[in-house]
Scaffold this active site. Structure first.
Site, PDB file in Angstrom:
ATOM      1  N   CYS A 276      39.306 -17.628  -9.863  1.00 50.24           N
ATOM      2  CA  CYS A 276      39.926 -16.409  -9.321  1.00 50.24           C
ATOM      3  C   CYS A 276      38.861 -15.389  -8.948  1.00 50.24           C
ATOM      4  O   CYS A 276      38.037 -15.008  -9.781  1.00 50.24           O
ATOM      5  CB  CYS A 276      40.882 -15.826 -10.365  1.00 50.24           C
ATOM      6  SG  CYS A 276      41.473 -14.182  -9.948  1.00 50.24           S
TER       7      CYS A 276
ATOM      8  N   CYS B 153      39.072 -12.123 -11.322  1.00 46.05           N
ATOM      9  CA  CYS B 153      38.826 -12.159 -12.763  1.00 46.05           C
ATOM     10  C   CYS B 153      37.422 -11.618 -13.084  1.00 46.05           C
ATOM     11  O   CYS B 153      36.505 -11.713 -12.271  1.00 46.05           O
ATOM     12  CB  CYS B 153      38.967 -13.591 -13.287  1.00 46.05           C
ATOM     13  SG  CYS B 153      40.667 -14.060 -13.694  1.00 46.05           S
TER      14      CYS B 153
ATOM     15  N   ASP C 118      36.569  -6.991   0.567  1.00 39.45           N
ATOM     16  CA  ASP C 118      35.551  -7.781   1.265  1.00 39.45           C
ATOM     17  C   ASP C 118      36.017  -8.173   2.667  1.00 39.45           C
ATOM     18  O   ASP C 118      35.221  -8.628   3.483  1.00 39.45           O
ATOM     19  CB  ASP C 118      35.219  -9.034   0.445  1.00 39.45           C
ATOM     20  CG  ASP C 118      34.716  -8.669  -0.957  1.00 39.45           C
ATOM     21  OD1 ASP C 118      33.876  -7.753  -1.069  1.00 39.45           O
ATOM     22  OD2 ASP C 118      35.174  -9.282  -1.945  1.00 39.45           O
TER      23      ASP C 118
ATOM     24  N   HIS D  82      44.291 -12.435 -16.201  1.00 42.15           N
ATOM     25  CA  HIS D  82      44.787 -13.143 -15.019  1.00 42.15           C
ATOM     26  C   HIS D  82      46.285 -13.440 -15.118  1.00 42.15           C
ATOM     27  O   HIS D  82      46.970 -13.587 -14.110  1.00 42.15           O
ATOM     28  CB  HIS D  82      44.002 -14.459 -14.875  1.00 42.15           C
ATOM     29  CG  HIS D  82      44.312 -15.229 -13.629  1.00 42.15           C
ATOM     30  ND1 HIS D  82      43.786 -14.875 -12.396  1.00 42.15           N
ATOM     31  CD2 HIS D  82      45.107 -16.305 -13.406  1.00 42.15           C
ATOM     32  CE1 HIS D  82      44.235 -15.733 -11.485  1.00 42.15           C
ATOM     33  NE2 HIS D  82      45.028 -16.606 -12.065  1.00 42.15           N
TER      34      HIS D  82
ATOM     35  N   ASN E 143      51.396  -5.899  -3.257  1.00 41.50           N
ATOM     36  CA  ASN E 143      52.124  -7.013  -2.667  1.00 41.50           C
ATOM     37  C   ASN E 143      52.177  -8.073  -3.744  1.00 41.50           C
ATOM     38  O   ASN E 143      51.134  -8.600  -4.114  1.00 41.50           O
ATOM     39  CB  ASN E 143      51.301  -7.554  -1.492  1.00 41.50           C
ATOM     40  CG  ASN E 143      52.093  -7.594  -0.231  1.00 41.50           C
ATOM     41  OD1 ASN E 143      53.245  -7.157  -0.187  1.00 41.50           O
ATOM     42  ND2 ASN E 143      51.478  -8.117   0.800  1.00 41.50           N
TER      43      ASN E 143
ATOM     44  N   GLY F 216      53.504 -13.264   0.604  1.00 38.13           N
ATOM     45  CA  GLY F 216      52.229 -13.541   1.252  1.00 38.13           C
ATOM     46  C   GLY F 216      51.034 -13.177   0.401  1.00 38.13           C
ATOM     47  O   GLY F 216      49.914 -13.084   0.882  1.00 38.13           O
TER      48      GLY F 216
ATOM     49  N   SER G 101      48.344 -14.185  -2.062  1.00 34.35           N
ATOM     50  CA  SER G 101      47.772 -15.487  -2.372  1.00 34.35           C
ATOM     51  C   SER G 101      47.207 -15.575  -3.788  1.00 34.35           C
ATOM     52  O   SER G 101      46.997 -16.659  -4.303  1.00 34.35           O
ATOM     53  CB  SER G 101      46.672 -15.806  -1.359  1.00 34.35           C
ATOM     54  OG  SER G 101      45.773 -14.714  -1.283  1.00 34.35           O
TER      55      SER G 101
ATOM     56  N   HIS H  62      46.577 -12.857  -9.766  1.00 30.88           N
ATOM     57  CA  HIS H  62      45.923 -11.866 -10.634  1.00 30.88           C
ATOM     58  C   HIS H  62      46.528 -10.481 -10.330  1.00 30.88           C
ATOM     59  O   HIS H  62      46.633 -10.104  -9.171  1.00 30.88           O
ATOM     60  CB  HIS H  62      44.410 -11.860 -10.364  1.00 30.88           C
ATOM     61  CG  HIS H  62      43.654 -11.118 -11.417  1.00 30.88           C
ATOM     62  ND1 HIS H  62      42.826 -11.741 -12.326  1.00 30.88           N
ATOM     63  CD2 HIS H  62      43.620  -9.797 -11.726  1.00 30.88           C
ATOM     64  CE1 HIS H  62      42.319 -10.830 -13.136  1.00 30.88           C
ATOM     65  NE2 HIS H  62      42.781  -9.648 -12.793  1.00 30.88           N
TER      66      HIS H  62
ATOM     67  N   HIS I 235      47.028  -7.151  -9.178  1.00 33.13           N
ATOM     68  CA  HIS I 235      46.187  -6.250  -8.387  1.00 33.13           C
ATOM     69  C   HIS I 235      46.979  -5.565  -7.285  1.00 33.13           C
ATOM     70  O   HIS I 235      48.076  -5.986  -6.941  1.00 33.13           O
ATOM     71  CB  HIS I 235      45.015  -7.030  -7.764  1.00 33.13           C
ATOM     72  CG  HIS I 235      45.418  -7.939  -6.638  1.00 33.13           C
ATOM     73  ND1 HIS I 235      46.098  -9.124  -6.833  1.00 33.13           N
ATOM     74  CD2 HIS I 235      45.256  -7.821  -5.300  1.00 33.13           C
ATOM     75  CE1 HIS I 235      46.318  -9.709  -5.667  1.00 33.13           C
ATOM     76  NE2 HIS I 235      45.825  -8.941  -4.707  1.00 33.13           N
TER      77      HIS I 235
ATOM     78  N   GLN J 257      46.370  -2.757  -3.619  1.00 30.88           N
ATOM     79  CA  GLN J 257      45.430  -2.417  -2.553  1.00 30.88           C
ATOM     80  C   GLN J 257      45.560  -0.949  -2.187  1.00 30.88           C
ATOM     81  O   GLN J 257      46.576  -0.327  -2.442  1.00 30.88           O
ATOM     82  CB  GLN J 257      45.724  -3.241  -1.309  1.00 30.88           C
ATOM     83  CG  GLN J 257      45.579  -4.731  -1.516  1.00 30.88           C
ATOM     84  CD  GLN J 257      45.644  -5.449  -0.179  1.00 30.88           C
ATOM     85  OE1 GLN J 257      44.925  -5.117   0.754  1.00 30.88           O
ATOM     86  NE2 GLN J 257      46.525  -6.416  -0.087  1.00 30.88           N
TER      87      GLN J 257
ATOM     88  N   HIS K 183      58.347   3.439  -3.477  1.00 29.17           N
ATOM     89  CA  HIS K 183      59.333   2.493  -2.952  1.00 29.17           C
ATOM     90  C   HIS K 183      59.068   1.108  -3.537  1.00 29.17           C
ATOM     91  O   HIS K 183      57.918   0.666  -3.586  1.00 29.17           O
ATOM     92  CB  HIS K 183      59.192   2.328  -1.434  1.00 29.17           C
ATOM     93  CG  HIS K 183      59.521   3.547  -0.635  1.00 29.17           C
ATOM     94  ND1 HIS K 183      60.797   3.911  -0.311  1.00 29.17           N
ATOM     95  CD2 HIS K 183      58.715   4.470  -0.052  1.00 29.17           C
ATOM     96  CE1 HIS K 183      60.775   4.997   0.436  1.00 29.17           C
ATOM     97  NE2 HIS K 183      59.522   5.365   0.609  1.00 29.17           N
TER      98      HIS K 183
ATOM     99  N   LYS L  76      66.290 -12.558   1.199  1.00 34.66           N
ATOM    100  CA  LYS L  76      66.900 -11.972   2.392  1.00 34.66           C
ATOM    101  C   LYS L  76      65.932 -12.113   3.559  1.00 34.66           C
ATOM    102  O   LYS L  76      64.736 -11.888   3.414  1.00 34.66           O
ATOM    103  CB  LYS L  76      67.172 -10.494   2.129  1.00 34.66           C
ATOM    104  CG  LYS L  76      67.658  -9.747   3.367  1.00 34.66           C
ATOM    105  CD  LYS L  76      67.870  -8.284   3.073  1.00 34.66           C
ATOM    106  CE  LYS L  76      68.268  -7.540   4.335  1.00 34.66           C
ATOM    107  NZ  LYS L  76      69.552  -7.987   4.897  1.00 34.66           N
ATOM    108  N   PHE L  77      66.474 -12.482   4.705  1.00 38.65           N
ATOM    109  CA  PHE L  77      65.662 -12.536   5.923  1.00 38.65           C
ATOM    110  C   PHE L  77      66.029 -11.364   6.816  1.00 38.65           C
ATOM    111  O   PHE L  77      67.189 -10.985   6.907  1.00 38.65           O
ATOM    112  CB  PHE L  77      65.907 -13.852   6.675  1.00 38.65           C
ATOM    113  CG  PHE L  77      65.303 -15.038   5.983  1.00 38.65           C
ATOM    114  CD1 PHE L  77      63.964 -15.353   6.166  1.00 38.65           C
ATOM    115  CD2 PHE L  77      66.056 -15.824   5.124  1.00 38.65           C
ATOM    116  CE1 PHE L  77      63.394 -16.437   5.515  1.00 38.65           C
ATOM    117  CE2 PHE L  77      65.491 -16.904   4.461  1.00 38.65           C
ATOM    118  CZ  PHE L  77      64.163 -17.217   4.657  1.00 38.65           C
TER     119      PHE L  77
HETATM  120 ZN    ZN Z   1      58.660   6.984   1.365  1.00 43.31          ZN
HETATM  121 ZN    ZN Z   2      42.188 -13.633 -12.076  1.00 46.01          ZN
END
Ligand code: ZN
Ligand code: ZN
Length: 348
Positions: A52, A55, A78, A115, A155, A161, A163, A166, A168, A170, A300, A313-314
């Site tokens: 990972c 980690c 990165d 992890h 996410n 999506g 991947s 761990h 985390h 963004q 949110h 749901k799509f």
């Molecule tokens: Zn808002």
């Molecule tokens: Zn990890």
């Protein structure tokens, strides 16, 4: 014929925060459901994964190596989508083809060295350290003169999506105020001009009167399914006091924020007995050097799951071409989330 009511008849709901509409079709939620309702056993993850890149102590892209961090860890992405040092410029102003250079900084924040954890499985003290890191990052990035907006988000889950499991999140910080917060900013400004009070402050007051859509609450925060929710189990976390960002919060409020995040994410995991996927993010006041008395801090949660760990749901067809639609009413979603235990199904 019975008179119009939100529980039985198709209707459109107005999103006061964005000015958009959602179509609600509650009669369709009464269709018999034949699908499987399987539980996701999940595969146990190790506390440390030598493969990972998040980690402690492990190698990342570009020859970087993570420190052996013991709590949280932040680093410049990165593979940043935005870069701080690029030439300024624009093309085609006033034309149909318009583009502008956009400067920014992208960072990754590890919530824990472990992890195998998620926010729902971390303790409140650990989540509080994440809240502190969010605060520092909002202030650090927001203080740069070319950063006018700081988007902190997570996410979670392969279905979203993401991947790497761990824990985390963004941060994308940039020159422009991007689409969603820009729409909200306009609505919040209009509301404050017309009413002299804040939009989400007034909205929370209405929700506390009926309790129809509230999931859980504590001294400082309330988690609810918004009246205009699009995703089946979408929620909004609101502060009882008017705060524009994490910077305005007291120590006690930050503890309460950590606590309600733990409770809400645990309820999510318990809903389908799975590590509940979502995209979640903080909407804080822009850092454009102006005062933002109209802005109410909020978070949110947009989870995609509909009926089980596997059925999401799509947003397709009518939703891509016209506007979002849902079957189950936000009131029913709130009731289902409210009924759940706050003891995590995995840890008992
Ligand atoms: Zn808002
Ligand atoms: Zn990890």
């Amino acid at each position: 014929m019975t008179s119009f009511n939100l529980a039985d008849h198709p209707h459109r709901r107005y999103n006061a925060l964005t000015g958009e509409w959602v179509l609600v079709s509650p009669h369709r939620a009464k269709r018999p459901w034949q699908g499987q309702v399987e539980e996701d056993a999940g595969t146990a993850r190790p506390q440390y994964d030598p493969q990972c890149y998040l980690c402690p102590g492990n190698a990342r892209a570009g020859g970087f190596q993570n420190p052996t961090y013991a709590q949280t860890f932040v680093f410049d992405n990165d593979f940043s989508a935005l870069l701080p040092d690029i030439p300024q410029g624009e093309v085609g102003t006033g034309d149909l083809l318009i583009a502008r250079a956009e400067r920014g900084i992208c960072r990754v924040i590890c919530f824990s060295p472990r992890h195998d954890l998620t926010l729902a499985e971390m303790d409140v003290a650990g989540i509080r350290r994440v809240v502190d890191l969010w605060t520092e990052q909002y202030q650090d990035l927001g203080s740069k003169d070319f950063i006018n907006y700081v988007q902190i988000f997570e996410n979670k889950g392969a279905i979203m999506g993401c991947s790497n499991p761990h824990p985390h999140g963004q941060i994308w910080a940039q020159e422009a105020i991007p689409g969603e917060p820009a729409k909200e900013l306009q609505r919040m400004r209009d509301h404050r001009e017309q009413q002299g009070s804040t939009l989400l402050g007034d909205y929370l007051e209405k929700e506390l009167q009926t309790w129809e859509r509230i999931v859980c609450e504590n001294e400082a925060f309330v988690a609810l399914v918004p009246f205009w929710a699009v995703w089946p189990f979408e929620t909004l976390v609101l502060c009882r006091r008017h705060v524009t960002s994490l910077s305005d919060m007291t120590d006690a409020e930050k503890n309460n924020l950590a606590a309600i995040l733990k409770r809400l994410t645990t309820r999510y995991d318990n809903l389908f007995k799975t590590s509940f996927p979502y995209s979640a993010g903080l909407h804080q006041a822009p850092t454009d050097g102006q005062a933002h008395p109209e802005w109410d801090f909020h978070i949110h949660f947009y989870p995609p799951l509909l009926r089980s760990a596997a059925i999401k749901k799509f947003m397709v067809g009518y939703e891509m071409l016209s506007n979002p639609q849902r079957d189950m009413t936000p009131e029913t979603s709130a009731e289902r989330l409210r009924e759940l235990s706050e003891v995590h199904y995995k840890t008992g």
